[in-house]
Design a protein around this motif. Structure first.
Motif, short mmCIF file in Angstrom:
data_model
loop_
_atom_site.label_atom_id
_atom_site.label_comp_id
_atom_site.label_asym_id
_atom_site.label_seq_id
_atom_site.Cartn_x
_atom_site.Cartn_y
_atom_site.Cartn_z
N ARG A 58 -12.93 -27.74 70.04
CA ARG A 58 -12.86 -27.52 68.54
C ARG A 58 -13.30 -26.15 68.19
NH1 ARG A 58 -14.88 -32.44 65.29
NH2 ARG A 58 -16.91 -31.28 64.66
N ALA A 59 -14.26 -25.83 69.06
CA ALA A 59 -14.98 -24.29 68.73
C ALA A 59 -13.60 -23.37 68.72
CB ALA A 59 -15.98 -24.12 69.66
N VAL A 67 -12.24 -21.77 60.35
CA VAL A 67 -12.79 -22.88 59.53
C VAL A 67 -13.84 -23.29 60.35
CG1 VAL A 67 -10.67 -23.63 58.48
CG2 VAL A 67 -11.27 -24.65 60.61
N ASN A 68 -14.85 -24.23 59.61
CA ASN A 68 -16.01 -24.85 60.47
C ASN A 68 -15.52 -25.82 61.14
OD1 ASN A 68 -17.53 -23.07 58.96
ND2 ASN A 68 -17.71 -24.49 57.21
N SER A 69 -16.08 -26.07 62.27
CA SER A 69 -15.79 -27.39 63.27
C SER A 69 -15.81 -28.71 62.51
CB SER A 69 -16.29 -27.10 64.56
OG SER A 69 -17.41 -27.04 64.49
N GLU A 256 -7.07 -25.76 75.99
CA GLU A 256 -8.28 -24.66 76.37
C GLU A 256 -7.70 -23.34 76.80
OE1 GLU A 256 -12.01 -27.57 76.61
OE2 GLU A 256 -11.07 -26.82 78.55
N ILE A 257 -6.77 -23.79 77.77
CA ILE A 257 -5.93 -22.60 78.42
C ILE A 257 -4.99 -21.85 77.51
CG2 ILE A 257 -4.31 -21.48 80.43
CD1 ILE A 257 -5.63 -24.06 81.82
N ALA A 258 -4.39 -22.45 76.88
CA ALA A 258 -3.51 -21.69 75.79
C ALA A 258 -4.23 -21.00 74.68
CB ALA A 258 -2.46 -23.00 75.16
N LEU A 259 -5.66 -21.39 74.47
CA LEU A 259 -6.15 -20.68 73.50
C LEU A 259 -7.09 -19.58 74.09
CD1 LEU A 259 -7.06 -23.69 71.32
CD2 LEU A 259 -5.32 -22.09 70.75
#
Ligand SMILES: *Cc1c(COP(=O)(O)O)cnc(C)c1O
Length: 361
Positions: A58-59, A67-69, A256-259
């Motif tokens: 999410r973060a 945006v905000n989570s 998570e890895i892609a980001l």
């Protein structure tokens, strides 16, 4: 009035399922969810139910989309979020959605499953398939008494035409729909466009909902990770009607890895390559005899009109090249949609189309 007044009244007070993971977190001896205490041999540790909305992902997504989570809900692709929006806002047999064909087919499918009506305001080829704000508003007002439109879908850039609508038009539509309907802007292809995402505008328009996905530019179609970005009240409502554990842990790890910063740098480069290939492929296709028109595109595909679309579809297929037949889409009966591939794949498309069509024996 709150934007939640547009939601189904029976859902406004619904208490969602309270899962074990939501009721209690932390602890080291987990005996509250009837899970196996052991992981399968040789597998990743999958014996525990996953976090319904994992904080780290999410973060990362909140940072990526600026945006905000609490404005973000992660689902199984944007497809799931389309479905949740329709179910949350449309009463079966009483409310409607509005779509602008030719466009992505899932909006109407989700409406049909929910028993919501579908109002259609076709995009016009003469106007470059751009959203016609006045026509949309006229249709919303005309339906208001019988079957109120609760969701207006704008796909920007639009699948399958590839054009996008001006941000100023989209925002003026959001403004005009305030108090009447949500405006859902599907930005599945925004990474390939010249225009910016409207994600940050969600704070200024409580009826604006954006859909984003990791399936296209982020190369993660199989992981099924998409997001809705909307006012926190809307996010909370959708979350209450969503199944308790929507996101499989291996998919969350893949996202998570892609980001990570390394992967994001590569993604930026690949987007640039797709955009330069889009220009190159479009020019080459335009020089082919049977090509009548290559629509300008802000996405990672081209819609191409042919004099003989069926023959060309099969010509490509004979060489193992599969493209999308658009003949059932309004205003695109003579078109094929070709995704931008690697430079070699794009060359193969051009080479195949330069051959005369084989006459069937
Ligand atoms: C591909 C596509 C989607 C689906 O995205 P997922 O996140 O994979 O479900 C949504 N909208 C449009 C317009 C698309 O073309």
């Amino acid at each position: 009035m709150s934007v939640l007044d547009l939601a189904r009244p029976d859902l406004r007070t619904l208490v969602g399922y309270s899962s074990a993971r939501m009721e209690a977190s932390g602890g080291s001896i987990l005996l509250n969810a009837n899970e196996s205490p052991w992981a399968q041999c040789g597998q990743l540790s999958l014996n525990r139910y996953p976090d319904p909305q994992p904080e780290r992902l999410r973060a990362q997504l909140a940072e990526l989309y600026e945006v905000n989570s609490d404005q973000l809900l992660i689902g199984r692709g944007s497809d799931e979020l389309i479905d949740l929006l329709v179910r949350a806002f449309c009463r079966a047999g009483r409310d409607a959605i509005l779509v602008q064909p030719p466009t992505f087919g899932m909006y109407a499918v989700c409406a049909a499953v929910q028993g919501a009506q579908v109002r259609r305001v076709p995009l016009s080829a003469e106007k470059g398939f751009a959203c016609d704000v006045d026509k949309v508003l006229a249709e919303v007002d005309a339906s208001a008494k019988d079957t109120p439109v609760k969701l207006v879908f704008v796909c920007a850039p639009n699948n399958p035409t590839g054009n996008t609508s001006a941000s100023s038009e989209i925002l003026s539509l959001a403004q005009a729909l305030s108090g009447k309907a949500l405006l859902v802007v599907d930005e599945a292809y925004i990474e390939f466009a010249d225009s910016e995402s409207l994600a940050t505008q969600v704070s200024n328009h409580e009826n604006l909902v954006l859909l984003r996905t990791l399936s296209k530019a982020h190369a993660l179609a199989a992981a099924r990770i998409g997001c809705a970005i909307a006012a926190p009240e809307i996010i909370a409502l959708l979350r209450r009607i969503m199944p308790p554990y929507p996101l499989p842990s291996p998919c969350v790890s893949a996202a998570e890895i892609a980001l990570s910063s390394v992967a994001l740098r590569q993604t930026v480069q690949r987007i640039a390559l797709i955009c330069s290939e889009r220009i190159r492929l479009r020019a080459r296709l335009q020089s082919i005899d049977s090509v009548r028109e290559v629509l300008p595109s802000q996405a990672n595909f081209l819609a191409v009109r042919f004099a003989d679309p069926d023959a060309r579809y099969h010509q490509l297929l004979m060489r193992g090249i599969v493209v999308r037949d658009l003949s059932r889409y309004e205003g695109l009966h003579d078109a094929l949609r070709i995704s931008i591939g690697t430079p070699e794949e794009n060359d193969a498309v051009v080479q195949a189309l330069m051959q005369p069509v084989e006459v069937a024996a």
